[in-house]
Design a protein around this motif. Sequence first.
Motif, PDB file in Angstrom:
ATOM      1  N   ARG A   1       0.836  -1.262  -0.025  1.00 11.60           N
ATOM      2  CA  ARG A   1       0.027   0.104   0.216  1.00 11.60           C
ATOM      3  C   ARG A   1       0.879   1.265  -0.016  1.00 11.60           C
ATOM      4  O   ARG A   1       0.326   2.406  -0.209  1.00 11.60           O
ATOM      5  CB  ARG A   1      -0.716  -0.071   1.198  1.00 11.60           C
ATOM      6  CG  ARG A   1      -1.919  -1.104   1.307  1.00 11.60           C
ATOM      7  CD  ARG A   1      -2.934  -0.806   2.323  1.00 11.60           C
ATOM      8  NE  ARG A   1      -3.636  -2.049   2.758  1.00 11.60           N
ATOM      9  CZ  ARG A   1      -3.719  -2.855   3.695  1.00 11.60           C
ATOM     10  NH1 ARG A   1      -2.652  -2.470   4.360  1.00 11.60           N
ATOM     11  NH2 ARG A   1      -4.315  -4.011   3.868  1.00 11.60           N
ATOM     12  N   THR A   2       2.158   1.132   0.497  1.00 11.07           N
ATOM     13  CA  THR A   2       2.913   2.333   0.478  1.00 11.07           C
ATOM     14  C   THR A   2       3.995   2.547  -0.466  1.00 11.07           C
ATOM     15  O   THR A   2       4.868   3.246  -0.367  1.00 11.07           O
ATOM     16  CB  THR A   2       3.471   2.288   1.911  1.00 11.07           C
ATOM     17  OG1 THR A   2       4.264   0.835   2.067  1.00 11.07           O
ATOM     18  CG2 THR A   2       2.491   2.378   3.158  1.00 11.07           C
ATOM     19  N   GLY A   3       3.697   1.938  -1.832  1.00  4.35           N
ATOM     20  CA  GLY A   3       4.668   2.097  -2.731  1.00  4.35           C
ATOM     21  C   GLY A   3       5.566   1.146  -3.106  1.00  4.35           C
ATOM     22  O   GLY A   3       6.518   1.221  -4.094  1.00  4.35           O
ATOM     23  N   GLY A   4       5.540   0.110  -2.374  1.00  5.81           N
ATOM     24  CA  GLY A   4       6.597  -1.153  -2.693  1.00  5.81           C
ATOM     25  C   GLY A   4       6.099  -2.079  -3.822  1.00  5.81           C
ATOM     26  O   GLY A   4       4.900  -2.034  -4.170  1.00  5.81           O
ATOM     27  N   MET A   5       7.032  -2.694  -4.560  1.00  6.53           N
ATOM     28  CA  MET A   5       6.533  -3.527  -5.561  1.00  6.53           C
ATOM     29  C   MET A   5       7.045  -5.091  -5.194  1.00  6.53           C
ATOM     30  O   MET A   5       8.390  -5.243  -4.551  1.00  6.53           O
ATOM     31  CB  MET A   5       7.007  -3.173  -6.926  1.00  6.53           C
ATOM     32  CG  MET A   5       6.804  -4.073  -8.105  1.00  6.53           C
ATOM     33  SD  MET A   5       7.691  -3.741  -9.525  1.00  6.53           S
ATOM     34  CE  MET A   5       6.994  -2.362 -10.132  1.00  6.53           C
TER      35      MET A   5
ATOM     36  N   LEU B   1       2.650 -11.804 -18.592  1.00  6.84           N
ATOM     37  CA  LEU B   1       3.135 -11.115 -17.411  1.00  6.84           C
ATOM     38  C   LEU B   1       1.675 -10.342 -16.994  1.00  6.84           C
ATOM     39  O   LEU B   1       0.900  -9.809 -17.868  1.00  6.84           O
ATOM     40  CB  LEU B   1       4.092 -10.001 -17.834  1.00  6.84           C
ATOM     41  CG  LEU B   1       4.705  -9.353 -16.814  1.00  6.84           C
ATOM     42  CD1 LEU B   1       5.718 -10.105 -15.859  1.00  6.84           C
ATOM     43  CD2 LEU B   1       5.455  -8.101 -17.381  1.00  6.84           C
ATOM     44  N   TRP B   2       1.548 -10.551 -15.751  1.00  4.86           N
ATOM     45  CA  TRP B   2       0.230  -9.800 -15.076  1.00  4.86           C
ATOM     46  C   TRP B   2       0.693  -8.574 -14.152  1.00  4.86           C
ATOM     47  O   TRP B   2       1.759  -8.451 -13.325  1.00  4.86           O
ATOM     48  CB  TRP B   2      -0.389 -10.843 -14.023  1.00  4.86           C
ATOM     49  CG  TRP B   2      -1.006 -12.073 -15.048  1.00  4.86           C
ATOM     50  CD1 TRP B   2      -0.175 -13.087 -15.559  1.00  4.86           C
ATOM     51  CD2 TRP B   2      -2.278 -12.082 -15.481  1.00  4.86           C
ATOM     52  NE1 TRP B   2      -0.969 -13.901 -16.178  1.00  4.86           N
ATOM     53  CE2 TRP B   2      -2.154 -13.309 -16.258  1.00  4.86           C
ATOM     54  CE3 TRP B   2      -3.412 -11.557 -15.372  1.00  4.86           C
ATOM     55  CZ2 TRP B   2      -3.262 -13.806 -16.773  1.00  4.86           C
ATOM     56  CZ3 TRP B   2      -4.705 -11.731 -16.002  1.00  4.86           C
ATOM     57  CH2 TRP B   2      -4.656 -13.202 -16.875  1.00  4.86           C
ATOM     58  N   VAL B   3      -0.103  -7.260 -14.343  1.00  2.11           N
ATOM     59  CA  VAL B   3       0.255  -6.174 -13.681  1.00  2.11           C
ATOM     60  C   VAL B   3      -1.179  -5.810 -13.080  1.00  2.11           C
ATOM     61  O   VAL B   3      -2.220  -6.260 -13.387  1.00  2.11           O
ATOM     62  CB  VAL B   3       0.802  -5.105 -14.421  1.00  2.11           C
ATOM     63  CG1 VAL B   3       2.090  -5.691 -14.861  1.00  2.11           C
ATOM     64  CG2 VAL B   3       0.083  -4.639 -15.806  1.00  2.11           C
ATOM     65  N   GLU B   4      -1.142  -4.580 -12.344  1.00  2.00           N
ATOM     66  CA  GLU B   4      -2.573  -4.067 -11.813  1.00  2.00           C
ATOM     67  C   GLU B   4      -3.308  -3.558 -13.030  1.00  2.00           C
ATOM     68  O   GLU B   4      -2.794  -3.012 -13.896  1.00  2.00           O
ATOM     69  CB  GLU B   4      -1.955  -3.000 -10.781  1.00  2.00           C
ATOM     70  CG  GLU B   4      -3.378  -2.377 -10.216  1.00  2.00           C
ATOM     71  CD  GLU B   4      -2.971  -1.141  -9.261  1.00  2.00           C
ATOM     72  OE1 GLU B   4      -3.992  -0.474  -8.811  1.00  2.00           O
ATOM     73  OE2 GLU B   4      -1.785  -0.795  -9.547  1.00  2.00           O
ATOM     74  N   ALA B   5      -4.525  -3.773 -13.126  1.00  2.00           N
ATOM     75  CA  ALA B   5      -5.290  -3.552 -13.802  1.00  2.00           C
ATOM     76  C   ALA B   5      -5.697  -1.950 -13.807  1.00  2.00           C
ATOM     77  O   ALA B   5      -6.208  -1.660 -12.842  1.00  2.00           O
ATOM     78  CB  ALA B   5      -6.802  -4.212 -14.032  1.00  2.00           C
ATOM     79  N   ALA B   6      -5.925  -1.382 -14.972  1.00  2.00           N
ATOM     80  CA  ALA B   6      -6.074   0.020 -14.817  1.00  2.00           C
ATOM     81  C   ALA B   6      -7.602   0.156 -14.964  1.00  2.00           C
ATOM     82  O   ALA B   6      -8.099  -0.441 -15.838  1.00  2.00           O
ATOM     83  CB  ALA B   6      -5.591   0.612 -16.183  1.00  2.00           C
TER      84      ALA B   6
ATOM     85  N   ASP C   1       1.562   6.218  -6.908  1.00  2.00           N
ATOM     86  CA  ASP C   1       1.949   7.247  -7.990  1.00  2.00           C
ATOM     87  C   ASP C   1       2.098   6.490  -9.381  1.00  2.00           C
ATOM     88  O   ASP C   1       3.251   6.464  -9.971  1.00  2.00           O
ATOM     89  CB  ASP C   1       3.493   7.781  -7.636  1.00  2.00           C
ATOM     90  CG  ASP C   1       3.919   8.846  -8.307  1.00  2.00           C
ATOM     91  OD1 ASP C   1       3.458   9.656  -8.942  1.00  2.00           O
ATOM     92  OD2 ASP C   1       5.391   9.123  -8.521  1.00  2.00           O
ATOM     93  N   GLY C   2       1.370   5.766  -9.742  1.00  2.00           N
ATOM     94  CA  GLY C   2       1.304   4.941 -10.862  1.00  2.00           C
ATOM     95  C   GLY C   2       1.927   3.675 -11.086  1.00  2.00           C
ATOM     96  O   GLY C   2       2.058   3.092 -12.012  1.00  2.00           O
ATOM     97  N   VAL C   3       2.565   3.190  -9.771  1.00  2.00           N
ATOM     98  CA  VAL C   3       3.291   2.014  -9.883  1.00  2.00           C
ATOM     99  C   VAL C   3       2.551   0.758  -9.705  1.00  2.00           C
ATOM    100  O   VAL C   3       1.928   0.922  -8.614  1.00  2.00           O
ATOM    101  CB  VAL C   3       4.711   2.117  -8.956  1.00  2.00           C
ATOM    102  CG1 VAL C   3       5.303   0.802  -8.698  1.00  2.00           C
ATOM    103  CG2 VAL C   3       5.713   3.079  -9.130  1.00  2.00           C
ATOM    104  N   THR C   4       2.611  -0.395 -10.364  1.00  2.00           N
ATOM    105  CA  THR C   4       1.608  -1.267 -10.133  1.00  2.00           C
ATOM    106  C   THR C   4       2.394  -2.037  -8.783  1.00  2.00           C
ATOM    107  O   THR C   4       3.699  -2.228  -8.784  1.00  2.00           O
ATOM    108  CB  THR C   4       1.813  -2.479 -11.132  1.00  2.00           C
ATOM    109  OG1 THR C   4       1.179  -3.595 -10.933  1.00  2.00           O
ATOM    110  CG2 THR C   4       3.255  -2.548 -11.706  1.00  2.00           C
TER     111      THR C   4
END
Length: 926
Positions: free
Chosen positions: A763-767, A830-835, A853-856
Amino acid sequence: MFMIGPVGFAVPWLLAGLVALPILWLLLRAVPPAPIRRRFPGVALLLGLKDDENEADKTPWWLLMLRMLAVAAAIVGFAGPVLNPDVRVAGGGPLLVLVDGSWADARDWPRRMDRAAALVDEAGREGRTVAVVRLSDAPTEVEFQTADVWAGRVAGLQPQPWAPAGLGDWAAKLPAGSFESVWLSDGLAHDGREDLLDALSARGPVRVIESPRPVLALHPAEFKDGAVAVAVSRLPAADAVSVDVVARGPDPAGIERELARAVLPFGAGEARAEATLNLPPELRNRITRFEIEGVRSAGAVSLTDDSLKRRKVAIIGAGPDQEALQLLSPTHYLRQALEPVAELIEGSLTDVLLANPDVVILADVARLTQAETDATLDWLEKGGLLLRFAGPRLAASDVSRMTEDPLMPVRLREGGRTVGGAMSWGEPKALAPFVEGSPFFGLPTPTDVTVKAQVLAQPDPELAERTIAALEDGTPLVTRKVVGDGQVVLVHVTANAEWSTLPLSGLFVSMLERLAVSTRPAMPEAADLAGQVWVPEVVLDAYGQLSDAGEVAGVEGADLAAAIASGPAAAFPPGLYAGPDRRVALNVIGAETELLAADWPTGTVIEGLEGQTAQSLKAGFLSGALGLMLLDILAALWVAGRLTGLGRRAAMLAVVVLVGGLAPQARAQEAGPDDDFALRATTEVVLAHVLTGDAEIDRLADAGLRGLGDRLWQRTTIEPALPVGVDLERDELAFFPFLYWPITAGQAAPSAAAYDKLNDYLRTGGMILFDTRDADVAGFGGTTPEGQALQKIAAGLDIPPLEQIPADHVLTRTFYLLQEFPGRHAQGPLWVEAAPAAAEEAADGMPFRNLNDGVTPVVIGGNDWAAAWATDDMGAPLLPVGRGFAGERQREMSYRFGINLIMHVLTGNYKSDQVHVPALLERLGQ
């Protein structure tokens, strides 16, 4: 800076205070000794009396020495001592930096470029002009320019897979005038080095920088006494050590892997080590290269060509050989010519075909059964070579008279042709020169080789095309026909000396080698390569990595032979060169190459690549002075008799507390491992991987992030420290911008506390990059054990809705433009956060921004990226990826994906904003 040995002093005039130490002797005698106690009954009458006047006798010598040491330590400390200071005399005039830039430099090239960059930067601060020359480029002239011009060029220099040449000729072209020279030498004595050094010394001071690491060179493997012999040379010949030589090549599935290994022990003072490998022909023929394990250098790699691949050749005669008539046997000369270079197989045609030979030779065998014909045709279709020799039986048979026999290249006339016969020559005929396009082109035609009898070919339309050797009157002597992937060749004379003198000549051996074997166990000679054009298939770079040669022009055989003898150069890079019927390896190190050390004249300043690190000693001396003063206080109190009972214990406790407070910060870090972990993770950019409990997977993940970190250092402004493994149950995750999580089968789910940390991290910006390593659909179908483990782990995570990465996702353009994301596997999605819908375009034309900030927060795949990124301590890939050039491209694309990932997590929606610049400008009214 004033120097005393390796120690320099920033304020040396304070050291004059050491001269005053003898004067302080009397001043330091301030504390008298304790009175001697004597028991006397009359002393009891004196109790309660007080003497107002005290007189000192003298201070013990050891206490005086303690005080003088404390004062001396304080004086030295305030003088600013520095261990191994970087003291340089400011130079004047231009600076010439020479770099050998050879294959021997590749082993520590980054450090060499760091030194070269430091030299250029230092010259820039001093306002000096600079020139940097890579001697392996055959330089033409020296251009002194400002340091700013050279700063960018130095970063892009790379070593070459050959040695400098022509240094003596270039020395004569050096500009006139005086200048200083710094030579970053690879430690080897190259041709013309002495002349260049003399020319440089005549123009100014010369400083040499060399690496103390040994140079290792691998000689080409040879086939000796039924085994493969490998040899390694080293320079300098120092202590006893062992090196591993690995043979690599494709397995039956076509995947390159280690096929064999040999340990070569160097004795103390020995410059060369040798070992042998006993390998079956099937395994030996698959070897494509040998390499010294752990050494990144073209000199540590030896490519193999046809010289190591002793082909299996079956020789079949028309009948049993007669011992009394050995020289008349049609197979005797064939055995003598082929035994040194081939594995000979004996037996019937049906039996030898089961062994899948490379070549089958039929000496005057006229007829084959239908079963033998069918088996031979099947073998030819797969790439075999059937070599037939004529003879009385073949001339007397009706084979290939009316229709073309599938196992004969041409139709034959009846009767043949002999001297004095019906189709007489009148005299024996000599050979015609071999024409271009023939496999024998370039071989000399001896005048003493003559033919007095042969079988004749019918004059069919294809006869000229199928003729590869002829007599001086144009009569075909050797004909050839392609059958599937194989070929049938007919020599129109016998394999013995009955019809011609060809089997008695050296030309017979050369023709058989080019036809049947196309190999030679020793280094090819000019005569073997002459007359043919050789095209490079793959080339070797200075680090020992193979790449496709691309579309390049071929080279003449004589020039290639000269390059093999003298070593590769810019016009002939090391690699594998293909001719019409064989391949030849041009290696950096030849069979007779000898490593010679560069011998520098007496008085030449020689430095190592690793500069000594300056270390300030001021804090140590001042701390020591303070400690000595504390001891002086205790000693004075003890001498005065005031340290008794409780006072003594209190004083000792106070000293321990003070000394503990002055201890280095490192001790505090050792006492608190959590603080040390936090400092390491926060002082630099650190990539982390989740510890799985599987030691091999964890080791590979660490090596993968280390390899990715090296590429980030080389290509971007991100300079990550060494990666770390994190324990989800114990370690804090907030320190790391990126986590790589390899999923293993049966991996246990984290605890509730670990899930809380993971969800806070997301939730705080980590990937987190989840890698199932199975090339499956990231485990969403649960079709693999790893996929099922991922489903179990993901159940407790706050993962947003996912989608397969769209073509315009920001991950496809953060640094490189990508449309594929391979690892060791290439095809997994490859799977990422859906927009969300708002992400496409907000009502006001502004782009959508999520809380990160737009980071999946999660990326899920199964392409085993760590295995593709992983490198050893020398920077060489740990595991193979794909095949040949395509595999190296796949590895490169995996690195690009990793770089895009890290750039994405560190820059957020920066790249996405760039795409929406037109909308932003429109909104601002510009």
